[in-house]
Write a protein that holds these residues in place. Sequence first.
Motif, short mmCIF file in Angstrom:
data_model
loop_
_atom_site.label_atom_id
_atom_site.label_comp_id
_atom_site.label_asym_id
_atom_site.label_seq_id
_atom_site.Cartn_x
_atom_site.Cartn_y
_atom_site.Cartn_z
N GLN A 1 5.28 -7.48 3.65
CA GLN A 1 4.03 -8.14 3.49
C GLN A 1 4.59 -9.56 3.01
N ARG B 1 1.97 7.46 -8.74
CA ARG B 1 2.99 7.43 -7.51
C ARG B 1 3.83 8.69 -7.36
N GLU C 1 4.40 7.93 -0.68
CA GLU C 1 4.90 6.65 -1.20
C GLU C 1 3.96 5.76 -0.33
N ASP C 2 3.94 5.89 0.92
CA ASP C 2 3.27 4.99 1.70
C ASP C 2 1.89 5.07 1.43
N TRP D 1 0.50 5.57 -1.27
CA TRP D 1 0.21 4.82 -2.52
C TRP D 1 0.27 3.06 -2.43
N ARG D 2 1.27 2.82 -1.72
CA ARG D 2 1.49 1.45 -1.42
C ARG D 2 0.23 0.92 -0.76
N LYS D 3 -0.51 1.58 0.46
CA LYS D 3 -1.42 1.14 1.25
C LYS D 3 -2.63 1.02 0.22
N GLN E 1 -2.70 0.31 -2.71
CA GLN E 1 -2.70 -1.07 -3.53
C GLN E 1 -2.80 -2.03 -2.63
N MET F 1 -0.63 -3.04 -0.16
CA MET F 1 0.66 -3.46 0.32
C MET F 1 0.87 -2.89 1.36
#
Length: 390
Positions: free
Chosen positions: A2, A210, A222-223, A225-227, A229, A231
Amino acid sequence: MQIPGSYIVHFDLDSFFVAVEILLDPSLKGKPVIVGGSASRGVVSTCSYEARKYGVHSAMPMQRAMRLCPHAVVLRGNYERYSHYSKTVTEIIASKVPLYQKASIDEFYCDLTGMDRFFGVSQYTRELREYIIRETGLPISCGLSSAKFISKMATNEAKPNGFLEIPHGKEKDFLWPLGIEKINGVGKQTEQRLRKLGLHTIKDIALTPRDLLVGQLGKWGEDLWRKSQGMGSGEVEGRWDQKSMSHETTFHENQTDVGFLHKKLVALTERNAYDLRQDHKLTGCITVKIRYSDFETISRQESIAYTALDDELIGKAKAIFDKFYQKGRPVRLIGVRFSQLADDGMQMDLFNRQDDKLNLYKAVDAIKNRFGTGAVSKAATSKRLPKDKK
C-alpha cells in the motif's frame, strides 16, 4: 504494497452477461433473467437482480435455480458477444487512465495515483464511469480508495450501478461496521471458523490480537488482521495489452507442405495454451506470424472470445494461417502469439460447460508437470517430423 497517497479505482460491470442481453433485447428489462447452462446439468453463470430476489446466485445448479424461480427467462448466452463488450469497455479505460489491470471479463482496477495533482480524482472517476455508461449502455459500479481490496468492497456496497468513495483516513470507518463475510476471499468455511471465535464484524477482527488470528488461521489470519486495519495492496499489475506470450520455430529447411506447417502450428499453439493455463490466464487475441524464405515477415491477428482451451485456439490459429498463407511459397519460420490476457478467474463459458473442458486440459497439464511436457501430446503432433530449430 500500500503506497501512501494511492488512489485505486475498482470497476465492476453489474450482472454483466444479463446486462448485455438486456442491451440487445430491452424487453428483458425488469424480468428475472438467468444466463446459464442446461437445466439438467448446467450452472448459473449470472442472473438479474430480479432473479436474485428469489435466492438465485451464480454457480448455483440450474435445477435448483429453476425450482427457486420457475418463471425466470433462461438464456444460454453468447460468449463472443460478451467478449466484444468487455473489450469495448477495456478500450475506453485504456484510453482514459495511466495504468490499469483487467482482473476479469467484467472487472478492472485503475491506478490514478498522482492524478490528484492535476485532476480531482473523485470527479474524474465519476466522469469516467458516466462516460462508460453513456458509450456502452451498460451499468457499471465502482469504488475509490487507497487499496485494491477496499475499492472492491466499496464497489460491492455501491451496487447496483453506483459509486462509493472511501476517503483517505476513513478506511476503518467504512470497514469496521461490515460483516466478516464482506471481506474478499472469506468463504463459508472461514466465516464459520471466525464466528466460532466470536468474530462477526471486521471491527471484531481488528480488535483481536494478531497472534491469536495467526495461530487459528495461519497466514490467512495475518492477512485478515491487516485488512481489518485498512492495510492492503495498492499495486495495479499493468496493462493487459502490454502482456503476451508467444512461441515460434525456425526450420532448418524451408517448408511448403501445408500439412507439416499445420502440425507445427498446432504444436506451437498447444505450448502457448499450456503456458497460458500455468499463468492462470485467458487470451482475447491470437496472432500468427509467417516468415518466408526471403525473410519477408507477415503477421495477422484476430480478436477471439476469451479462452484457454487448446481446441478453440488451435482452430483459430489454423484459420488465420489459411487465410493469408501464400500456398507454395517457402516458409522459414512460423509463430503464434497470445495477447490481451486476463486472469482466468473471469467466468468462462459456463453455460456451455467449458469449465469442464478447461478442467480436463488442466488435468493434462498436471501430467505434463509431473512427467514432462512430452508425456502427453495431440495426435496431430505425435508423428515424427523433420527437425527444426526451437
